[in-house]
Write an enzyme that holds these catalytic residues in place. Structure first.
Site, PDB file in Angstrom:
ATOM      1  N   LYS A 113       0.838  -1.213   0.000  1.00 26.97           N
ATOM      2  CA  LYS A 113       0.000   0.000   0.000  1.00 26.97           C
ATOM      3  C   LYS A 113       0.865   1.253   0.000  1.00 26.97           C
ATOM      4  CE  LYS A 113      -4.166  -1.758   2.272  1.00 26.97           C
ATOM      5  NZ  LYS A 113      -5.045  -1.624   3.435  1.00 26.97           N
ATOM      6  N   LYS A 200      -4.633 -10.280  -6.489  1.00 22.09           N
ATOM      7  CA  LYS A 200      -5.820 -10.460  -5.645  1.00 22.09           C
ATOM      8  C   LYS A 200      -6.965  -9.539  -6.068  1.00 22.09           C
ATOM      9  CE  LYS A 200      -5.630  -8.363  -1.648  1.00 22.09           C
ATOM     10  NZ  LYS A 200      -5.359  -7.873  -0.293  1.00 22.09           N
ATOM     11  N   LYS A 203     -10.473  -3.924  -3.503  1.00 20.32           N
ATOM     12  CA  LYS A 203     -11.310  -2.725  -3.626  1.00 20.32           C
ATOM     13  C   LYS A 203     -10.532  -1.564  -4.217  1.00 20.32           C
ATOM     14  CE  LYS A 203     -13.504  -3.763   0.684  1.00 20.32           C
ATOM     15  NZ  LYS A 203     -13.294  -3.411   2.072  1.00 20.32           N
TER      16      LYS A 203
HETATM   17  P1  TYM Z   1     -10.473  -5.690   4.205  1.00 19.79           P
HETATM   18  O1  TYM Z   1     -11.660  -4.823   4.201  1.00 19.79           O
HETATM   19  O2  TYM Z   1      -9.341  -5.375   3.300  1.00 19.79           O
HETATM   20  O3  TYM Z   1     -10.904  -7.194   3.908  1.00 19.79           O
HETATM   21  C1  TYM Z   1     -11.954  -7.782   4.640  1.00 19.79           C
HETATM   22  C2  TYM Z   1     -11.865  -9.301   4.592  1.00 19.79           C
HETATM   23  O4  TYM Z   1     -11.919  -9.764   3.247  1.00 19.79           O
HETATM   24  C3  TYM Z   1     -10.809 -10.626   2.995  1.00 19.79           C
HETATM   25  N1  TYM Z   1     -10.404 -10.443   1.593  1.00 19.79           N
HETATM   26  C4  TYM Z   1     -10.284 -11.443   0.718  1.00 19.79           C
HETATM   27  N2  TYM Z   1     -10.487 -12.762   0.834  1.00 19.79           N
HETATM   28  C5  TYM Z   1     -10.312 -13.515  -0.278  1.00 19.79           C
HETATM   29  N3  TYM Z   1      -9.946 -13.007  -1.487  1.00 19.79           N
HETATM   30  C6  TYM Z   1      -9.723 -11.682  -1.646  1.00 19.79           C
HETATM   31  N4  TYM Z   1      -9.387 -11.200  -2.824  1.00 19.79           N
HETATM   32  C7  TYM Z   1      -9.912 -10.829  -0.519  1.00 19.79           C
HETATM   33  N5  TYM Z   1      -9.794  -9.488  -0.321  1.00 19.79           N
HETATM   34  C8  TYM Z   1     -10.100  -9.272   0.980  1.00 19.79           C
HETATM   35  C9  TYM Z   1      -9.725 -10.165   3.960  1.00 19.79           C
HETATM   36  O5  TYM Z   1      -8.805 -11.179   4.201  1.00 19.79           O
HETATM   37  C10 TYM Z   1     -10.546  -9.829   5.177  1.00 19.79           C
HETATM   38  O6  TYM Z   1     -10.820 -10.985   5.936  1.00 19.79           O
HETATM   39  N6  TYM Z   1      -7.437  -5.778   7.979  1.00 19.79           N
HETATM   40  C11 TYM Z   1      -8.735  -6.364   7.695  1.00 19.79           C
HETATM   41  C12 TYM Z   1      -9.845  -5.686   8.438  1.00 19.79           C
HETATM   42  C13 TYM Z   1      -9.739  -5.817   9.926  1.00 19.79           C
HETATM   43  C14 TYM Z   1      -9.888  -7.009  10.664  1.00 19.79           C
HETATM   44  C15 TYM Z   1      -9.759  -6.622  12.035  1.00 19.79           C
HETATM   45  C16 TYM Z   1     -10.129  -8.313  10.315  1.00 19.79           C
HETATM   46  C17 TYM Z   1      -9.517  -4.813  10.808  1.00 19.79           C
HETATM   47  N7  TYM Z   1      -9.533  -5.285  12.101  1.00 19.79           N
HETATM   48  C18 TYM Z   1      -9.852  -7.577  13.046  1.00 19.79           C
HETATM   49  C19 TYM Z   1     -10.206  -9.268  11.333  1.00 19.79           C
HETATM   50  C20 TYM Z   1     -10.069  -8.883  12.691  1.00 19.79           C
HETATM   51  C21 TYM Z   1      -8.957  -6.345   6.189  1.00 19.79           C
HETATM   52  O7  TYM Z   1      -8.243  -6.928   5.476  1.00 19.79           O
HETATM   53  O8  TYM Z   1     -10.012  -5.669   5.700  1.00 19.79           O
END
Ligand code: TYM
Length: 337
Positions: A113, A200, A203
């Site tokens: 990022k 991957k 968003k």
């Molecule tokens: P975020 O919003 O980027 O992603 C949310 C969840 O979606 C999963 N994910 C995916 N899984 C499979 N294939 C993909 N292409 C893909 N893109 C995203 C991510 O692994 C995630 O589970 N840092 C976290 C948010 C967070 C969080 C937490 C999660 C903040 N605090 C505490 C668990 C516990 C995240 O990646 O958000």
């Protein structure tokens, strides 16, 4: 006996995509019967990269509504907004002061990022995984269901809890923080971009054709799948490193059709792309239909969602404030009267 605790969250940055659903939220749903489940909309994480203040509140509501539309039941789960529980920020600060800087500098997601932000990288972006550790540790979570890309952040949360808090400030018999385990299911753990099977689904990809969001109307889903990258080979298969697109799209079909990998492979092994793509498009559209219907219902009555988030905040705060107090005491702060 108390049920094991689960915590997870998604950032409210635009509509959620198939990766978020299949990698995370879909796996949350089944845990609600056997676990004490907490799901937050992580809005504080969403501002670690430049954001639009005019959209944040709306995106937060959209994300919460999508949790419910995907099958999260507010009777059985605590659904809340991260920034509504101030303990997240405070615990993050306490953890910041014991987390070595070089642990953060080696986080893959930070490096990826940071490159995209050029010379505008915020301290918050570097600190992102510590806030995530605070989210998890505040609730004494046993299990954290996430996609594959979050594995390193989970390891960091475990190391902070164990090496930097429990072993320094706690005792073996009474650890201060519970050390969480990741829950990463093989199917859907890494959904890839429609335009490049080696990166991957994300968003932040500027090309909207690279992802399918949970709110895309059927014609758009069909168009995106029609334009998705393919290769010249006939037949769909898993595990061929030369054919990441085939692996990804067959994977989506296997999960969303409910057939599983073996049956999906048997059905599509000799299918050409021209037959497979319409089949996949129809499967995705049908899988999204009930989610979109429930979503529209929920958004038509804002007070219902508001109530869910208010109740969620109360429940979350009760747990989080207890953990935070335990930490303040262990770190030696002068107690408030
Ligand atoms: P975020 O919003 O980027 O992603 C949310 C969840 O979606 C999963 N994910 C995916 N899984 C499979 N294939 C993909 N292409 C893909 N893109 C995203 C991510 O692994 C995630 O589970 N840092 C976290 C948010 C967070 C969080 C937490 C999660 C903040 N605090 C505490 C668990 C516990 C995240 O990646 O958000």
């Amino acid at each position: 006996m108390a049920r094991p605790r689960v915590l997870s969250g998604v950032q409210p940055t635009g509509a959620l995509h198939l990766g978020n659903w299949l990698g995370a939220i879909r796996n949350w749903v089944g845990l609600q019967d056997s676990h004490d489940t907490f799901f937050c909309v992580v809005d504080l994480h969403a501002i670690t990269v430049p954001h639009d203040p005019a959209r944040l509140a709306e995106d937060t509501l959209t994300t919460a509504a999508l949790y419910l539309a995907c099958g999260i039941d507010p009777q059985r789960s605590t659904v809340f907004v991260q920034s509504h529980v101030a303990a997240h920020s405070e615990l993050c600060w306490l953890l910041n002061c014991v987390t070595p800087l070089n642990w953060l500098e080696r986080m893959i997601q930070f490096k990826e990022k940071a490159v995209k932000q050029g010379d505008n990288v915020s301290a918050g972006l570097l600190d992102y995984p510590v806030l995530m550790a605070a989210d998890i540790l505040l609730y004494d979570a046993d299990l954290v269901p996430v996609g594959e890309d979050q594995k390193q952040h989970l390891e960091l949360a475990r190391d902070i809890a164990q090496q930097r808090i429990n072993s320094r400030f706690g005792s073996e018999e009474a650890p201060l923080l519970r050390v969480p385990e990741p829950l990463i299911l093989q199917d859907g753990a890494r959904v890839m971009s429609l335009t490049d099977g080696r990166s991957k689904m994300s968003k932040s990809d500027p090309n909207e054709g690279s992802r399918i969001t949970l709110l895309d109307p059927p014609e758009l889903v069909t168009r995106k799948i029609k334009r998705a990258k393919t290769d010249p080979t006939m037949g769909l298969e898993f595990g061929n490193p030369e054919r990441p697109e085939a692996d990804n799209l067959l994977g989506l079909y296997a999960v969303l059709s409910g057939l599983g990998r073996e049956a999906a492979t048997a059905q599509c092994a000799s299918m050409g792309w021209g037959t497979f793509k319409p089949l996949l498009a129809e499967t995705v559209v049908e899988a999204l239909r009930p989610v979109q219907e429930r979503y529209r219902d929920l958004r038509s009555d804002p007070s219902q969602l508001q109530q869910v988030l208010e109740l969620g905040r109360e429940r979350a705060e009760a747990v989080a404030s207890t953990t935070l107090q335990r930490l303040r005491d262990a770190l030696g702060f002068y107690p408030r009267s």
